[in-house]
Motif scaffolding. Structure first.
Motif, mmCIF file in Angstrom:
data_model
loop_
_atom_site.group_PDB
_atom_site.id
_atom_site.type_symbol
_atom_site.label_atom_id
_atom_site.label_comp_id
_atom_site.label_asym_id
_atom_site.label_seq_id
_atom_site.Cartn_x
_atom_site.Cartn_y
_atom_site.Cartn_z
ATOM 1 N N LEU A 121 -1.841 23.931 14.117
ATOM 2 C CA LEU A 121 -3.148 24.568 13.932
ATOM 3 C C LEU A 121 -3.459 25.603 15.010
ATOM 4 N N LYS A 122 -2.452 26.062 15.729
ATOM 5 C CA LYS A 122 -2.672 26.923 16.890
ATOM 6 C C LYS A 122 -3.331 28.255 16.550
ATOM 7 N N ASN A 123 -3.285 28.684 15.285
ATOM 8 C CA ASN A 123 -3.913 29.957 14.900
ATOM 9 C C ASN A 123 -5.384 29.817 14.530
ATOM 10 N N LEU A 124 -5.860 28.596 14.410
ATOM 11 C CA LEU A 124 -7.215 28.371 13.898
ATOM 12 C C LEU A 124 -8.267 28.778 14.925
ATOM 13 N N VAL A 125 -9.199 29.642 14.510
ATOM 14 C CA VAL A 125 -10.246 30.147 15.384
ATOM 15 C C VAL A 125 -11.634 29.696 14.925
ATOM 16 N N LYS A 126 -11.819 29.580 13.607
ATOM 17 C CA LYS A 126 -13.172 29.340 13.093
ATOM 18 C C LYS A 126 -13.147 28.377 11.914
ATOM 19 N N ILE A 127 -14.098 27.442 11.920
ATOM 20 C CA ILE A 127 -14.340 26.538 10.787
ATOM 21 C C ILE A 127 -15.807 26.696 10.415
ATOM 22 N N ASN A 136 -7.270 8.007 13.094
ATOM 23 C CA ASN A 136 -5.867 8.399 13.250
ATOM 24 C C ASN A 136 -5.218 7.476 14.287
ATOM 25 N N PRO A 137 -4.367 6.553 13.876
ATOM 26 C CA PRO A 137 -3.926 5.461 14.751
ATOM 27 C C PRO A 137 -3.025 5.855 15.903
ATOM 28 N N VAL A 138 -2.272 6.967 15.804
ATOM 29 C CA VAL A 138 -1.342 7.322 16.880
ATOM 30 C C VAL A 138 -1.608 8.713 17.464
ATOM 31 N N LEU A 139 -2.693 9.348 17.085
ATOM 32 C CA LEU A 139 -3.026 10.668 17.616
ATOM 33 C C LEU A 139 -3.332 10.566 19.108
ATOM 34 N N ILE A 140 -2.567 11.286 19.936
ATOM 35 C CA ILE A 140 -2.685 11.197 21.390
ATOM 36 C C ILE A 140 -3.583 12.288 21.954
ATOM 37 N N ASN A 141 -3.520 13.476 21.392
ATOM 38 C CA ASN A 141 -4.339 14.593 21.866
ATOM 39 C C ASN A 141 -4.618 15.531 20.704
ATOM 40 N N LEU A 142 -5.379 16.583 20.979
ATOM 41 C CA LEU A 142 -5.739 17.552 19.939
ATOM 42 C C LEU A 142 -5.030 18.882 20.164
ATOM 43 N N ARG A 143 -3.862 18.818 20.817
ATOM 44 C CA ARG A 143 -3.094 20.022 21.080
ATOM 45 C C ARG A 143 -2.818 20.764 19.778
ATOM 46 N N GLU A 158 -13.911 10.288 15.976
ATOM 47 C CA GLU A 158 -14.236 8.868 15.897
ATOM 48 C C GLU A 158 -13.026 8.026 15.482
ATOM 49 N N ASN A 159 -12.930 6.868 16.094
ATOM 50 C CA ASN A 159 -11.963 5.829 15.678
ATOM 51 C C ASN A 159 -10.510 6.303 15.775
ATOM 52 N N ASN A 160 -10.183 6.871 16.931
ATOM 53 C CA ASN A 160 -8.803 7.279 17.215
ATOM 54 C C ASN A 160 -8.336 6.467 18.423
ATOM 55 N N PRO A 161 -7.727 5.315 18.220
ATOM 56 C CA PRO A 161 -7.497 4.355 19.306
ATOM 57 C C PRO A 161 -6.543 4.808 20.401
ATOM 58 N N GLN A 162 -5.638 5.775 20.113
ATOM 59 C CA GLN A 162 -4.679 6.235 21.118
ATOM 60 C C GLN A 162 -5.035 7.608 21.705
ATOM 61 N N LEU A 163 -6.131 8.178 21.276
ATOM 62 C CA LEU A 163 -6.512 9.510 21.763
ATOM 63 C C LEU A 163 -6.860 9.448 23.245
ATOM 64 N N GLU A 164 -6.135 10.239 24.066
ATOM 65 C CA GLU A 164 -6.311 10.203 25.511
ATOM 66 C C GLU A 164 -7.216 11.309 26.035
ATOM 67 N N ASN A 165 -7.206 12.466 25.387
ATOM 68 C CA ASN A 165 -8.055 13.563 25.855
ATOM 69 C C ASN A 165 -8.341 14.530 24.717
ATOM 70 N N ILE A 166 -9.386 15.325 24.902
ATOM 71 C CA ILE A 166 -9.733 16.369 23.930
ATOM 72 C C ILE A 166 -9.752 17.724 24.625
ATOM 73 N N GLU A 167 -8.893 17.867 25.625
ATOM 74 C CA GLU A 167 -8.838 19.080 26.427
ATOM 75 C C GLU A 167 -8.603 20.324 25.582
ATOM 76 N N ALA A 168 -7.925 20.187 24.454
ATOM 77 C CA ALA A 168 -7.636 21.342 23.598
ATOM 78 C C ALA A 168 -8.901 21.986 23.042
ATOM 79 N N LEU A 169 -10.028 21.282 23.090
ATOM 80 C CA LEU A 169 -11.273 21.828 22.547
ATOM 81 C C LEU A 169 -12.085 22.591 23.586
ATOM 82 N N LYS A 170 -11.520 22.835 24.749
ATOM 83 C CA LYS A 170 -12.298 23.454 25.822
ATOM 84 C C LYS A 170 -12.661 24.911 25.535
ATOM 85 N N GLY A 171 -12.085 25.513 24.483
ATOM 86 C CA GLY A 171 -12.424 26.886 24.137
ATOM 87 C C GLY A 171 -13.583 27.010 23.163
#
Length: 245
Positions: A121-127, A136-143, A158-171
């Motif tokens: 999803l690296k090209n996504l700019v706008k929703i 998502n049971p094994v999602l680790i990050n939002l890279r 919500e409800n992502n038990p392995q998610l460690e960070n959301i740093e990818a959303l800093k933009g």
């Protein structure tokens, strides 16, 4: 030097594809150098593209050093829009929308049993609608979401038990409705350095390992509810002190 987008994907810049022509003339027998690099989505190219630097090889090392750049051009890609809500539950779903810059609808990443990150999803700019990342049971990050800037509805994580960070959303700069981060037991930090507008509610709840919330200095108004509770190890919050209403 001619540049443009390879519209027919034949790896050749056809005459009909040329969108820019630059000229550099030889000076004092110095070689002319050209350097190409990717240009992320931003002020120079809204949806990304290529950066082209030109200059003379003054020191003769056959490399275009920063202080040798005399001209810079940008070859920006056109916006690609997907119309309609998208639901992602596997890698094939991700691949189908990997080239789009805008989703004219909502994006739901839900019950993706095998996805650990979202790199395509690296090209996504706008929703224009909401972004939800849920169950998502094994999602680790939002890279993969580093270029996302605008969410026209709510942002729900919500409800992502392995998610460690959301740093990818800093933009992200704009969330038109609400932000909800709930029940992500391994999430340790929430950092939203660029967020300048949040239209409604702000909820951070039931994130067992969460230790810090930072990067909200640009938010001065929350028009709905503010709820931060049941985050057992949360010890540091920065930025919310600027909220006046």
């Amino acid at each position: 030097v001619q540049s443009g987008t390879d519209l027919n994907d034949n790896t050749i810049l056809d005459a009909s594809e040329v969108t820019r022509t630059d000229y550099l003339c030889h000076s004092n027998s110095q070689s002319v150098l050209v350097s190409y690099s990717d240009e992320p989505a931003g002020s120079n190219c809204e949806f990304g593209g290529s950066r082209i630097d030109f200059g003379y090889d003054k020191n003769g090392n056959a490399a275009l050093d920063t202080d040798e750049i005399s001209s810079t051009g940008f070859n920006c890609v056109d916006e690609l829009v997907h119309n309609g809500t998208v639901t992602i539950s596997n890698a094939l779903d991700l691949a189908k929308i990997k080239d789009f810059h805008t989703i004219n609808g909502s994006l739901r990443i839900d019950n993706a049993a095998l996805l650990t990150e979202l790199t395509p999803l690296k090209n996504l700019v706008k929703i224009t609608g909401s972004l939800s990342v849920t169950n998502n049971p094994v999602l680790i990050n939002l890279r993969g979401l580093e270029n996302l800037r605008h969410v026209g509805g709510s942002l729900i994580i919500e409800n992502n038990p392995q998610l460690e960070n959301i740093e990818a959303l800093k933009g992200i700069t704009f969330i038109n409705w609400s932000l909800s981060v709930d029940n992500n037991s391994h999430l340790t930090a929430i950092t939203l350095n660029s967020l300048a507008y949040l239209g409604k509610h702000f909820y951070v709840t039931n994130n067992h390992d969460l230790q810090s919330i930072t990067g909200l200095e640009n938010i001065t108004t929350i028009k709905g509810s503010l709820k931060i509770e049941s985050n057992l190890y949360l010890s540091y919050i920065s930025g919310l002190q600027n909220i006046t209403t």
